[in-house]
Design a protein around this motif. Structure first.
Motif, PDB file in Angstrom:
ATOM      1  N   SER A  90     -15.100 -24.928  -4.589  1.00 28.86           N
ATOM      2  CA  SER A  90     -16.437 -25.365  -4.976  1.00 28.86           C
ATOM      3  C   SER A  90     -16.594 -25.289  -6.481  1.00 28.86           C
ATOM      4  O   SER A  90     -15.895 -24.518  -7.158  1.00 28.86           O
ATOM      5  CB  SER A  90     -17.519 -24.504  -4.309  1.00 28.86           C
ATOM      6  OG  SER A  90     -17.593 -24.756  -2.926  1.00 28.86           O
ATOM      7  N   ILE A  91     -17.517 -26.095  -7.004  1.00 29.41           N
ATOM      8  CA  ILE A  91     -17.811 -26.128  -8.432  1.00 29.41           C
ATOM      9  C   ILE A  91     -19.269 -25.726  -8.622  1.00 29.41           C
ATOM     10  O   ILE A  91     -20.162 -26.275  -7.970  1.00 29.41           O
ATOM     11  CB  ILE A  91     -17.541 -27.515  -9.023  1.00 29.41           C
ATOM     12  CG1 ILE A  91     -16.056 -27.866  -8.850  1.00 29.41           C
ATOM     13  CG2 ILE A  91     -17.933 -27.566 -10.493  1.00 29.41           C
ATOM     14  CD1 ILE A  91     -15.676 -29.233  -9.359  1.00 29.41           C
ATOM     15  N   PHE A  92     -19.507 -24.758  -9.503  1.00 38.09           N
ATOM     16  CA  PHE A  92     -20.854 -24.240  -9.727  1.00 38.09           C
ATOM     17  C   PHE A  92     -21.253 -24.400 -11.186  1.00 38.09           C
ATOM     18  O   PHE A  92     -20.494 -24.018 -12.094  1.00 38.09           O
ATOM     19  CB  PHE A  92     -20.938 -22.759  -9.348  1.00 38.09           C
ATOM     20  CG  PHE A  92     -20.807 -22.506  -7.872  1.00 38.09           C
ATOM     21  CD1 PHE A  92     -21.911 -22.553  -7.044  1.00 38.09           C
ATOM     22  CD2 PHE A  92     -19.572 -22.241  -7.312  1.00 38.09           C
ATOM     23  CE1 PHE A  92     -21.793 -22.335  -5.677  1.00 38.09           C
ATOM     24  CE2 PHE A  92     -19.435 -22.021  -5.958  1.00 38.09           C
ATOM     25  CZ  PHE A  92     -20.552 -22.068  -5.137  1.00 38.09           C
ATOM     26  N   ASP A  93     -22.434 -24.957 -11.386  1.00 37.37           N
ATOM     27  CA  ASP A  93     -23.026 -24.997 -12.721  1.00 37.37           C
ATOM     28  C   ASP A  93     -23.801 -23.696 -12.916  1.00 37.37           C
ATOM     29  O   ASP A  93     -24.777 -23.439 -12.218  1.00 37.37           O
ATOM     30  CB  ASP A  93     -23.953 -26.198 -12.848  1.00 37.37           C
ATOM     31  CG  ASP A  93     -24.730 -26.190 -14.161  1.00 37.37           C
ATOM     32  OD1 ASP A  93     -24.169 -25.694 -15.151  1.00 37.37           O
ATOM     33  OD2 ASP A  93     -25.877 -26.663 -14.180  1.00 37.37           O
ATOM     34  N   ILE A  94     -23.375 -22.878 -13.867  1.00 37.98           N
ATOM     35  CA  ILE A  94     -24.033 -21.583 -14.093  1.00 37.98           C
ATOM     36  C   ILE A  94     -24.798 -21.571 -15.408  1.00 37.98           C
ATOM     37  O   ILE A  94     -25.026 -20.517 -15.991  1.00 37.98           O
ATOM     38  CB  ILE A  94     -23.015 -20.424 -14.043  1.00 37.98           C
ATOM     39  CG1 ILE A  94     -21.912 -20.603 -15.098  1.00 37.98           C
ATOM     40  CG2 ILE A  94     -22.406 -20.301 -12.652  1.00 37.98           C
ATOM     41  CD1 ILE A  94     -21.086 -19.349 -15.302  1.00 37.98           C
ATOM     42  N   ALA A  95     -25.222 -22.749 -15.851  1.00 34.76           N
ATOM     43  CA  ALA A  95     -25.978 -22.829 -17.103  1.00 34.76           C
ATOM     44  C   ALA A  95     -27.229 -21.958 -17.065  1.00 34.76           C
ATOM     45  O   ALA A  95     -27.655 -21.430 -18.109  1.00 34.76           O
ATOM     46  CB  ALA A  95     -26.361 -24.284 -17.402  1.00 34.76           C
ATOM     47  N   ASN A  96     -27.802 -21.790 -15.868  1.00 38.67           N
ATOM     48  CA  ASN A  96     -29.027 -20.996 -15.737  1.00 38.67           C
ATOM     49  C   ASN A  96     -28.814 -19.711 -14.945  1.00 38.67           C
ATOM     50  O   ASN A  96     -29.781 -19.038 -14.604  1.00 38.67           O
ATOM     51  CB  ASN A  96     -30.115 -21.838 -15.065  1.00 38.67           C
ATOM     52  CG  ASN A  96     -30.411 -23.099 -15.861  1.00 38.67           C
ATOM     53  OD1 ASN A  96     -30.669 -23.036 -17.051  1.00 38.67           O
ATOM     54  ND2 ASN A  96     -30.356 -24.237 -15.193  1.00 38.67           N
ATOM     55  N   ASN A  97     -27.562 -19.378 -14.662  1.00 34.36           N
ATOM     56  CA  ASN A  97     -27.268 -18.142 -13.936  1.00 34.36           C
ATOM     57  C   ASN A  97     -26.732 -17.117 -14.928  1.00 34.36           C
ATOM     58  O   ASN A  97     -25.535 -17.006 -15.173  1.00 34.36           O
ATOM     59  CB  ASN A  97     -26.249 -18.396 -12.822  1.00 34.36           C
ATOM     60  CG  ASN A  97     -26.148 -17.236 -11.860  1.00 34.36           C
ATOM     61  OD1 ASN A  97     -26.139 -16.078 -12.263  1.00 34.36           O
ATOM     62  ND2 ASN A  97     -26.068 -17.544 -10.570  1.00 34.36           N
ATOM     63  N   PHE A  98     -27.643 -16.353 -15.499  1.00 36.58           N
ATOM     64  CA  PHE A  98     -27.274 -15.445 -16.580  1.00 36.58           C
ATOM     65  C   PHE A  98     -26.502 -14.228 -16.081  1.00 36.58           C
ATOM     66  O   PHE A  98     -25.742 -13.626 -16.837  1.00 36.58           O
ATOM     67  CB  PHE A  98     -28.528 -15.029 -17.348  1.00 36.58           C
ATOM     68  CG  PHE A  98     -29.289 -16.211 -17.893  1.00 36.58           C
ATOM     69  CD1 PHE A  98     -28.737 -17.017 -18.879  1.00 36.58           C
ATOM     70  CD2 PHE A  98     -30.538 -16.544 -17.403  1.00 36.58           C
ATOM     71  CE1 PHE A  98     -29.411 -18.123 -19.360  1.00 36.58           C
ATOM     72  CE2 PHE A  98     -31.228 -17.644 -17.881  1.00 36.58           C
ATOM     73  CZ  PHE A  98     -30.665 -18.435 -18.863  1.00 36.58           C
ATOM     74  N   GLU A  99     -26.664 -13.878 -14.821  1.00 36.48           N
ATOM     75  CA  GLU A  99     -25.912 -12.761 -14.260  1.00 36.48           C
ATOM     76  C   GLU A  99     -24.423 -13.096 -14.196  1.00 36.48           C
ATOM     77  O   GLU A  99     -23.569 -12.288 -14.598  1.00 36.48           O
ATOM     78  CB  GLU A  99     -26.439 -12.406 -12.871  1.00 36.48           C
ATOM     79  CG  GLU A  99     -25.603 -11.388 -12.103  1.00 36.48           C
ATOM     80  CD  GLU A  99     -25.480 -10.040 -12.804  1.00 36.48           C
ATOM     81  OE1 GLU A  99     -24.500  -9.325 -12.539  1.00 36.48           O
ATOM     82  OE2 GLU A  99     -26.361  -9.710 -13.640  1.00 36.48           O
ATOM     83  N   GLN A 147     -22.927 -15.447 -15.938  1.00 35.17           N
ATOM     84  CA  GLN A 147     -22.494 -15.581 -17.329  1.00 35.17           C
ATOM     85  C   GLN A 147     -22.148 -14.212 -17.926  1.00 35.17           C
ATOM     86  O   GLN A 147     -21.152 -14.072 -18.650  1.00 35.17           O
ATOM     87  CB  GLN A 147     -23.582 -16.252 -18.164  1.00 35.17           C
ATOM     88  CG  GLN A 147     -23.762 -17.728 -17.894  1.00 35.17           C
ATOM     89  CD  GLN A 147     -24.791 -18.350 -18.819  1.00 35.17           C
ATOM     90  OE1 GLN A 147     -24.916 -17.980 -19.981  1.00 35.17           O
ATOM     91  NE2 GLN A 147     -25.549 -19.304 -18.299  1.00 35.17           N
ATOM     92  N   ARG A 148     -22.974 -13.212 -17.631  1.00 32.10           N
ATOM     93  CA  ARG A 148     -22.718 -11.856 -18.143  1.00 32.10           C
ATOM     94  C   ARG A 148     -21.398 -11.315 -17.588  1.00 32.10           C
ATOM     95  O   ARG A 148     -20.588 -10.747 -18.334  1.00 32.10           O
ATOM     96  CB  ARG A 148     -23.874 -10.939 -17.755  1.00 32.10           C
ATOM     97  CG  ARG A 148     -23.707  -9.486 -18.235  1.00 32.10           C
ATOM     98  CD  ARG A 148     -24.741  -8.570 -17.616  1.00 32.10           C
ATOM     99  NE  ARG A 148     -24.607  -8.509 -16.163  1.00 32.10           N
ATOM    100  CZ  ARG A 148     -23.677  -7.799 -15.538  1.00 32.10           C
ATOM    101  NH1 ARG A 148     -22.777  -7.107 -16.230  1.00 32.10           N
ATOM    102  NH2 ARG A 148     -23.618  -7.787 -14.221  1.00 32.10           N
TER     103      ARG A 148
END
Length: 271
Positions: free
Chosen positions: A45-54, A56-57
């Motif tokens: 699967s491919i996930f856009d994490i532009a708004n998932n700051f957890e 990203q951290r």
């Protein structure tokens, strides 16, 4: 599909705000690499994490530097930058539980044509029309959804679809709280145009919902409605009471819904 918090399968993390042509080419290269390793597409699967700051951290802590996307997670463990996958001598050992994994059911066989077209470098493939819709798009896509958008419509970064200017004569836009499929509350804008409903976040289109696909509308209280979509995710929306009333007026008229008891409307369109 590998979901965001699953611990089996491959997750390719991207950030649509930072995606370049080079980054998209790398995403394609990674998809081909994993598929050629005989890993079922339903385990990717491919996930856009532009708004998932957890997430990203977590990636930043794992990388110990400014990470480059796409970033890879395998079986619930962050692995590293996608650019390093192909040259890593230990990758087969990391992937051993996924290679040649047997999937129950027929879904993989039904989608072989899409995978084959992608690996062969073809630009068109015969798929069902609804597969190509960019509607109902959230942060994650299984590999077949992503490939279908890319191969047929050349949309390889679907989370970055630009927003058309608001037409004040015919469009209505509301600030809402949307509850997603795993219960998280998200602040969003919903724009109601004459032909569709657009879900917006951070000036990007996150989903397009079509009035023709709305099967039912429920009002649970003065500030909450549920929009039920044909072959799509139900939309749980909370907003100001006046805004909810306006949304009901718009949806029932544009989606041709009729009353079905108290606080419920259903489609009068025969599917």
């Amino acid at each position: 599909m590998v979901e965001l918090y699953d611990t089996f399968g491959i997750k390719i993390y991207v950030d649509h705000n930072k995606t370049t042509i080079k980054g998209i080419d790398l995403q394609k290269k990674l998809a081909k690499f994993f598929l050629k390793k005989n890993i079922p597409h339903s385990l990717i699967s491919i996930f856009d994490i532009a708004n998932n700051f957890e997430i990203q951290r977590r990636i930043k802590e794992h990388s110990k530097k400014i990470p480059r996307y796409p970033y890879i997670e395998i079986n619930g463990q962050l692995w590293g930058e996608g650019i390093d996958v192909e040259e890593n001598e230990e990758i087969d050992n990391v992937l051993k539980d996924l290679i040649n994994y047997k999937i129950q059911g027929t879904e993989d066989q039904e989608n072989d044509s899409i995978v084959d077209a992608f690996i062969a470098g073809n630009t068109m493939v015969a798929v069902e029309p609804e597969t190509l819709s960019i509607g109902y798009l959230d942060s994650g896509l299984n590999l077949i959804e992503w490939l279908s958008l890319g191969i047929v419509s050349n949309i390889w970064n679907p989370w970055a679809v630009p927003i058309e200017p608001l037409d004040k004569q015919s469009d209505f836009e509301f600030d809402v709280i949307r509850t997603n499929w795993y219960g998280r509350h998200q602040f969003r804008k919903y724009r109601f145009t004459p032909s569709e409903i657009v879900r917006i976040n951070n000036q990007s289109v996150k989903a397009t919902l079509y009035y023709k696909d709305i099967q039912q509308l429920d009002q649970t209280n003065k500030k909450n409605i549920i929009i039920k979509i044909l072959n799509g995710e139900d939309q749980y929306i909370e907003a100001l009471e006046d805004d909810i009333n306006k949304m009901i007026e718009i949806i029932t008229s544009r989606a041709y819904l009729v009353p079905n008891g108290e606080n419920q409307w259903i489609s009068k369109i025969t599917i």
